[in-house]
Design an enzyme around this catalytic site. Structure first.
Site, short mmCIF file in Angstrom:
data_model
loop_
_atom_site.label_atom_id
_atom_site.label_comp_id
_atom_site.label_asym_id
_atom_site.label_seq_id
_atom_site.Cartn_x
_atom_site.Cartn_y
_atom_site.Cartn_z
N ASP A 20 0.66 -1.45 0.08
CA ASP A 20 0.09 -0.19 -0.05
C ASP A 20 0.91 1.19 -0.04
O ASP A 20 2.15 1.06 0.35
CB ASP A 20 -1.06 -0.04 1.28
N ASP A 21 0.18 2.27 -0.45
CA ASP A 21 0.77 3.71 -0.28
C ASP A 21 1.79 4.41 -1.13
O ASP A 21 2.29 5.17 -1.16
CB ASP A 21 1.05 4.03 1.31
N HIS A 49 -6.06 3.23 -4.43
CA HIS A 49 -6.13 3.41 -2.71
C HIS A 49 -6.52 4.78 -2.42
O HIS A 49 -5.93 5.09 -1.34
CB HIS A 49 -4.65 3.13 -2.23
N HIS A 101 -5.60 9.21 0.31
CA HIS A 101 -5.28 8.50 1.57
C HIS A 101 -6.45 9.03 2.97
O HIS A 101 -6.21 9.00 3.90
CB HIS A 101 -4.15 8.25 2.15
N HIS A 157 3.83 -2.46 2.80
CA HIS A 157 3.73 -1.11 2.11
C HIS A 157 4.71 -0.71 1.37
O HIS A 157 6.33 -1.45 2.00
CB HIS A 157 3.52 0.10 3.43
#
Length: 313
Positions: free
Chosen positions: A117-118, A167, A171, A261
């Site tokens: 993620d991210d 995603h 965020h 991540h």
């Protein structure tokens, strides 16, 4: 005493000859570079070459792999990729009919899905290098505002068979947004993916694992399956690679979706732990696949538990 006009003509002619020599020299350099390139390609693509023959001016053997063959192979690879994507999208559609979100697939095969993620970010290329070295596939849930700064890692990821998911743009916790703002978080990220040449996402991961009926409805309307996770080893707070590996191994089982991540901070520990994780999973007989591939091999149960919220996912 010389004629000034003749002097000017002589200077002009000299300058003209100097320019011609420079052009000729450049042409020779380009031709030499092209010849070296052909030789290099010949050596690396199954052809053969003879330095002595090259020195003596004898015509060398051209690469066996002609441009037509390269084009044919590229076309075949693209066709295989398109067929695979069609099958994966069908698996996503089947899953969406049974459940609006998944956190765990079935246990039919010893397959697991590693997710990151991210990103994309400074550590994404390093993670891709490791995945390639261990012949492992993964899924990257990306943030829209990062795509413009780091487009190349994800273009490489797609070319190497990894999956890319949405995603959101920035965020944000979708459960704290109204319908319009929540929709824009997904659609703005999708538009940025298209702008940098990535395929449309069919997977969505809500920030923090936080979602409600509105978020599920928006994702479904965009044709995306909401994907959570069943294993959270806490890589965002990990201090030691071995401890992170052990946290994954302690909870993984067939059908697991593992949260890690590649962005959102310093991911050096994650990057250093990944080879340890992949090696250990392979030793236990696991295959590391994308989420769509996991759903194909291990269809997800219709009943899915909600996942606990975490600080940074």
């Amino acid at each position: 005493m010389s004629d000034p006009a003749n002097s000017r003509l002589t200077v002009s002619q000299a300058a003209h000859h100097r320019r011609r020599r420079r052009v000729a020299g450049a042409a020779v350099a380009v031709a030499a570079a092209a010849l070296l390139a052909v030789v290099a390609v010949s050596a690396g693509s199954g052809g053969s070459w003879n330095p002595a023959a090259l020195r003596d001016g004898v015509k060398t053997e051209l690469p066996r792999l002609r441009l037509e063959e390269q084009a044919r192979r590229a076309s075949a690879a693209l066709a295989r990729q398109q067929r695979a994507r069609t099958l994966e999208n069908a698996a996503i559609a089947r899953t969406l009919k049974a459940t609006p979100f998944v956190r765990m697939a079935g246990s039919q095969t010893r397959s697991v899905a590693l997710t990151f993620d991210d990103g994309p970010g400074p550590f994404t290329q390093r993670i891709l290098d490791t995945l390639k070295r261990y012949d492992a596939q993964a899924t990257f849930f990306t943030l829209g505002f990062q795509l413009g700064q780091f487009p190349l890692p994800l273009q490489r990821a797609v070319a190497e068979g990894h999956a890319i998911g949405d995603h959101t743009w920035n965020h944000k916790d979708l459960t704290k947004l109204g319908p319009r703002a929540a929709t824009e978080e997904l659609s703005d990220q999708a538009a940025e993916m298209q702008r940098v040449g990535l395929p449309r996402a069919r997977l969505f991961r809500p920030p923090y694992g936080a979602f409600d009926k509105q978020a599920l409805r928006i994702a479904r309307r965009e044709g995306m399956l909401t994907v959570l996770w069943s294993v959270d080893p806490g890589d965002y707070a990990a201090k030691q690679p071995k401890a992170l590996r052990d946290a994954v191994l302690a909870n993984v089982r067939p059908g697991s979706i593992v949260l890690m991540h590649d962005g959102g901070g310093d991911r050096d520990v994650t990057a250093r732990a990944l080879p340890l994780i992949l090696r250990a999973l392979k030793q236990r007989g696991y295959r590391m696949v994308t989420v769509p591939q996991l759903l194909m091999a291990n269809p997800a149960p219709a009943h899915q538990d909600r996942v606990k919220r975490t600080p940074v996912a």
